[in-house]
Design a protein around this motif. Structure first.
Motif, mmCIF file in Angstrom:
data_model
loop_
_atom_site.group_PDB
_atom_site.id
_atom_site.type_symbol
_atom_site.label_atom_id
_atom_site.label_comp_id
_atom_site.label_asym_id
_atom_site.label_seq_id
_atom_site.Cartn_x
_atom_site.Cartn_y
_atom_site.Cartn_z
ATOM 1 N N VAL A 213 0.838 -1.205 0.000
ATOM 2 C CA VAL A 213 0.000 0.000 0.000
ATOM 3 C C VAL A 213 0.881 1.266 0.000
ATOM 4 N N LYS A 214 2.106 1.081 0.466
ATOM 5 C CA LYS A 214 3.205 2.065 0.299
ATOM 6 C C LYS A 214 3.165 3.328 1.147
ATOM 7 N N SER A 215 2.021 3.739 1.671
ATOM 8 C CA SER A 215 1.995 4.956 2.495
ATOM 9 C C SER A 215 0.662 5.012 3.245
ATOM 10 N N SER A 236 -1.372 -5.731 7.539
ATOM 11 C CA SER A 236 -0.308 -6.683 7.892
ATOM 12 C C SER A 236 0.638 -5.962 8.851
ATOM 13 N N ARG A 237 1.490 -6.736 9.483
ATOM 14 C CA ARG A 237 2.470 -6.093 10.353
ATOM 15 C C ARG A 237 3.453 -5.267 9.530
ATOM 16 N N GLY A 238 3.680 -5.710 8.308
ATOM 17 C CA GLY A 238 4.566 -4.931 7.436
ATOM 18 C C GLY A 238 4.060 -3.499 7.303
ATOM 19 N N ILE A 251 -3.343 -7.676 11.770
ATOM 20 C CA ILE A 251 -3.958 -9.007 11.765
ATOM 21 C C ILE A 251 -2.839 -10.044 11.689
ATOM 22 N N GLY A 252 -2.946 -11.090 12.495
ATOM 23 C CA GLY A 252 -1.934 -12.143 12.407
ATOM 24 C C GLY A 252 -1.587 -12.735 13.747
ATOM 25 N N GLN A 253 -0.512 -13.457 13.733
ATOM 26 C CA GLN A 253 -0.077 -14.196 14.922
ATOM 27 C C GLN A 253 0.076 -13.284 16.128
ATOM 28 N N SER A 269 1.991 -10.055 1.211
ATOM 29 C CA SER A 269 2.679 -11.204 0.595
ATOM 30 C C SER A 269 2.141 -12.544 1.070
ATOM 31 N N GLY A 270 1.599 -12.580 2.320
ATOM 32 C CA GLY A 270 1.050 -13.843 2.830
ATOM 33 C C GLY A 270 2.039 -14.617 3.678
ATOM 34 N N ALA A 271 2.805 -13.895 4.502
ATOM 35 C CA ALA A 271 3.715 -14.568 5.446
ATOM 36 C C ALA A 271 2.884 -15.429 6.396
ATOM 37 N N ILE A 272 3.495 -16.517 6.876
ATOM 38 C CA ILE A 272 2.773 -17.463 7.735
ATOM 39 C C ILE A 272 2.183 -16.750 8.962
ATOM 40 N N GLN A 273 2.921 -15.751 9.475
ATOM 41 C CA GLN A 273 2.413 -15.043 10.660
ATOM 42 C C GLN A 273 1.167 -14.223 10.333
ATOM 43 N N HIS A 274 1.044 -13.775 9.075
ATOM 44 C CA HIS A 274 -0.181 -13.062 8.685
ATOM 45 C C HIS A 274 -1.323 -14.063 8.481
ATOM 46 N N LYS A 289 0.732 -7.838 -7.104
ATOM 47 C CA LYS A 289 1.298 -7.784 -8.456
ATOM 48 C C LYS A 289 2.294 -8.906 -8.717
ATOM 49 N N ASP A 290 2.648 -9.651 -7.642
ATOM 50 C CA ASP A 290 3.560 -10.789 -7.807
ATOM 51 C C ASP A 290 2.755 -12.087 -7.887
ATOM 52 N N PRO A 291 2.715 -12.729 -9.075
ATOM 53 C CA PRO A 291 1.891 -13.948 -9.198
ATOM 54 C C PRO A 291 2.368 -15.086 -8.305
HETATM 55 P P1 FAD Z 1 5.730 -7.766 2.285
HETATM 56 O O1 FAD Z 1 6.124 -9.133 2.651
HETATM 57 O O2 FAD Z 1 6.815 -6.775 1.979
HETATM 58 O O3 FAD Z 1 4.743 -7.879 1.029
HETATM 59 C C1 FAD Z 1 4.287 -6.798 0.290
HETATM 60 C C2 FAD Z 1 3.553 -7.363 -0.902
HETATM 61 O O4 FAD Z 1 2.944 -6.319 -1.620
HETATM 62 C C3 FAD Z 1 4.440 -8.128 -1.896
HETATM 63 O O5 FAD Z 1 3.917 -9.435 -2.068
HETATM 64 C C4 FAD Z 1 4.351 -7.315 -3.179
HETATM 65 O O6 FAD Z 1 4.355 -8.147 -4.356
HETATM 66 C C5 FAD Z 1 3.022 -6.632 -2.999
HETATM 67 N N1 FAD Z 1 2.901 -5.356 -3.718
HETATM 68 C C6 FAD Z 1 3.756 -4.311 -3.734
HETATM 69 N N2 FAD Z 1 3.235 -3.282 -4.422
HETATM 70 C C7 FAD Z 1 2.021 -3.683 -4.871
HETATM 71 C C8 FAD Z 1 0.995 -3.073 -5.628
HETATM 72 N N3 FAD Z 1 1.109 -1.794 -6.062
HETATM 73 N N4 FAD Z 1 -0.116 -3.774 -5.918
HETATM 74 C C9 FAD Z 1 -0.244 -5.057 -5.478
HETATM 75 N N5 FAD Z 1 0.688 -5.689 -4.744
HETATM 76 C C10 FAD Z 1 1.801 -5.015 -4.430
HETATM 77 N N6 FAD Z 1 2.937 -10.182 10.094
HETATM 78 C C11 FAD Z 1 1.618 -9.927 10.113
HETATM 79 O O7 FAD Z 1 1.027 -9.504 9.117
HETATM 80 N N7 FAD Z 1 0.906 -10.130 11.265
HETATM 81 C C12 FAD Z 1 1.467 -10.598 12.407
HETATM 82 O O8 FAD Z 1 0.782 -10.747 13.417
HETATM 83 C C13 FAD Z 1 2.865 -10.889 12.400
HETATM 84 N N8 FAD Z 1 3.471 -11.380 13.491
HETATM 85 C C14 FAD Z 1 4.796 -11.716 13.410
HETATM 86 C C15 FAD Z 1 5.412 -12.319 14.525
HETATM 87 C C16 FAD Z 1 6.745 -12.682 14.442
HETATM 88 C C17 FAD Z 1 7.370 -13.343 15.635
HETATM 89 C C18 FAD Z 1 7.489 -12.434 13.272
HETATM 90 C C19 FAD Z 1 8.918 -12.833 13.172
HETATM 91 C C20 FAD Z 1 6.904 -11.814 12.194
HETATM 92 C C21 FAD Z 1 5.555 -11.447 12.243
HETATM 93 N N9 FAD Z 1 4.921 -10.832 11.157
HETATM 94 C C22 FAD Z 1 3.574 -10.624 11.201
HETATM 95 C C23 FAD Z 1 5.682 -10.333 9.992
HETATM 96 C C24 FAD Z 1 5.633 -11.239 8.790
HETATM 97 O O9 FAD Z 1 6.651 -12.220 8.864
HETATM 98 C C25 FAD Z 1 5.847 -10.420 7.500
HETATM 99 O O10 FAD Z 1 7.049 -9.726 7.589
HETATM 100 C C26 FAD Z 1 4.730 -9.425 7.224
HETATM 101 O O11 FAD Z 1 3.454 -10.033 7.301
HETATM 102 C C27 FAD Z 1 4.924 -8.844 5.813
HETATM 103 O O12 FAD Z 1 3.961 -7.855 5.578
HETATM 104 P P2 FAD Z 1 3.491 -7.546 4.097
HETATM 105 O O13 FAD Z 1 2.932 -8.776 3.475
HETATM 106 O O14 FAD Z 1 2.623 -6.350 4.159
HETATM 107 O O15 FAD Z 1 4.851 -7.073 3.391
#
Ligand code: FAD
Length: 321
Positions: A213-215, A236-238, A251-253, A269-274, A289-291
């Motif tokens: 979402v970027k900002s 997401s936590r990210g 939302i997540g672990q 991205s769909g990290a296991i913690q999410h 945007k990443d298949p």
């Molecule tokens: P990223 O992994 O950076 O993914 C961003 C995604 O956006 C990418 O897939 C990219 O392709 C896509 N993207 C970019 N630009 C666009 C666009 N313009 N249009 C469409 N797609 C785009 N995470 C959680 O979410 N919840 C938790 O509760 C949580 N608990 C955690 C606990 C521990 C102990 C640890 C170690 C980690 C935890 N995390 C948690 C973090 C988790 O591991 C990931 O780092 C986090 O979920 C990543 O967030 P994200 O998917 O937003 O970011």
């Protein structure tokens, strides 16, 4: 075996939370034809008792005291222990909410009982009551039965369907006296964060944003879609770590666990913690945007594309309905 089951109703801002009705439904199954007794604790809660009965409780007991206006572990456990002493139940069901997660272990320790927490389903199978709960952040499920003693469980919100509301149902409402004393914490004031719209943990529709979402401004199209669908915005936590939104949306672990009817993940991205917090949603739509993104593995519908193009298009289409 027919048993008496106490079900704790949760009151927030003068209303019963949905999880209370889900807990009544779980209590009904757990009672195996016995009695379901709703329990309401607060400073003024008896007006809500009939609603618990309409959703399936056979009767309700209340503990009212101005010291119970806000939840405190000491106050609520004293109130609940007074009810348990007078009712002598064979089962206890709470919501697996912030309150339930805090209170249930305390009550289990006082009663020297086991506790099955975070139950997502409960059914009779082979002559046993089988409780299912997720383990390893939702990667596996375990099934448990209680072989001895109190049947005590907390249920994950939005997983066990409430019974149909029946306003013709009636039942006794009685109060139990409890001495609420020696509170080690007193809540003097609750300052709420300004929240926009629907409560995330009870929302039927969630539009969640990730680092993609970027900002902070990037969340605006998600908010517009959420408000159109009477839903809530999650993250997401990210996204939270990047300061695009508040941690209360995570939302997540280590955030909230949600199970809406529709979850739209945008730029996540769909990290296991999410996934641990949302993979039980009924319908999951992923926009990325990443298949190869992992989120597509749990998605019912996947859209490979730029969320800043796709989300406004979805909003326009929903407006036409
Ligand atoms: P990223 O992994 O950076 O993914 C961003 C995604 O956006 C990418 O897939 C990219 O392709 C896509 N993207 C970019 N630009 C666009 C666009 N313009 N249009 C469409 N797609 C785009 N995470 C959680 O979410 N919840 C938790 O509760 C949580 N608990 C955690 C606990 C521990 C102990 C640890 C170690 C980690 C935890 N995390 C948690 C973090 C988790 O591991 C990931 O780092 C986090 O979920 C990543 O967030 P994200 O998917 O937003 O970011």
């Amino acid at each position: 075996m027919a048993r008496k089951v106490l079900v704790l109703g949760e009151v927030r801002d003068g209303s019963l939370r949905n999880v209370s009705f889900e807990a009544v439904a779980a209590g009904k199954t757990a009672s195996e034809g016995g009695e379901v007794v709703g329990v309401l604790i607060g400073d003024s809660v008896s007006a809500l008792a009939n609603e618990m009965i309409h959703y399936g409780a056979d009767r309700v007991v209340t503990v009212e005291d101005e010291k119970l206006k806000q939840y405190t572990p000491d106050g609520y456990s004293q109130a609940l222990m007074a009810v348990i002493d007078s009712e002598r139940p064979e089962g206890l069901i709470f919501g697996h909410t912030a309150l339930g997660k805090d209170l249930a272990p305390k009550i289990a320790a006082k009663l020297e009982s086991g506790l099955i927490s975070d139950v997502t389903s409960l059914e009779e199978a082979g002559g046993n009551l089988v409780f299912t709960r997720p383990i390893y952040s939702g990667k596996a499920f375990e099934k448990k039965i209680v072989t001895d003693g109190l049947l005590f469980a907390t249920i994950r919100p939005n997983n066990i369907a409430p019974l149909e509301k029946d306003e013709s149902r009636t039942g006794d409402v009685a109060s139990v006296a409890a001495e609420i004393k020696d509170l080690r914490t007193i809540i003097k004031e609750v300052v709420r964060k300004a929240s926009e719209g629907v409560d995330l943990s009870e929302a039927k529709v969630i539009i969640a944003g990730g680092r993609g979402v970027k900002s902070e401004e990037g969340f605006e199209p998600l908010k517009e879609l959420a408000s159109l669908l009477n839903g809530a915005v999650g993250a997401s936590r990210g996204a939270c770590d990047a300061d695009y939104c508040d941690y209360s949306l995570q939302i997540g672990q280590t955030g909230k666990v949600v199970t809406p009817d529709l979850y739209i993940a945008c730029g996540i991205s769909g990290a296991i913690q999410h996934l641990a917090g949302m993979s039980n949603s009924k319908v999951i739509v992923a926009i990325n945007k990443d298949p190869e993104a992992n989120i597509f593995k749990v998605a019912d519908y996947g859209i490979v594309g730029d969320l800043f193009e796709v989300v406004p298009l979805l909003t326009e289409e929903f407006k036409k309905l």
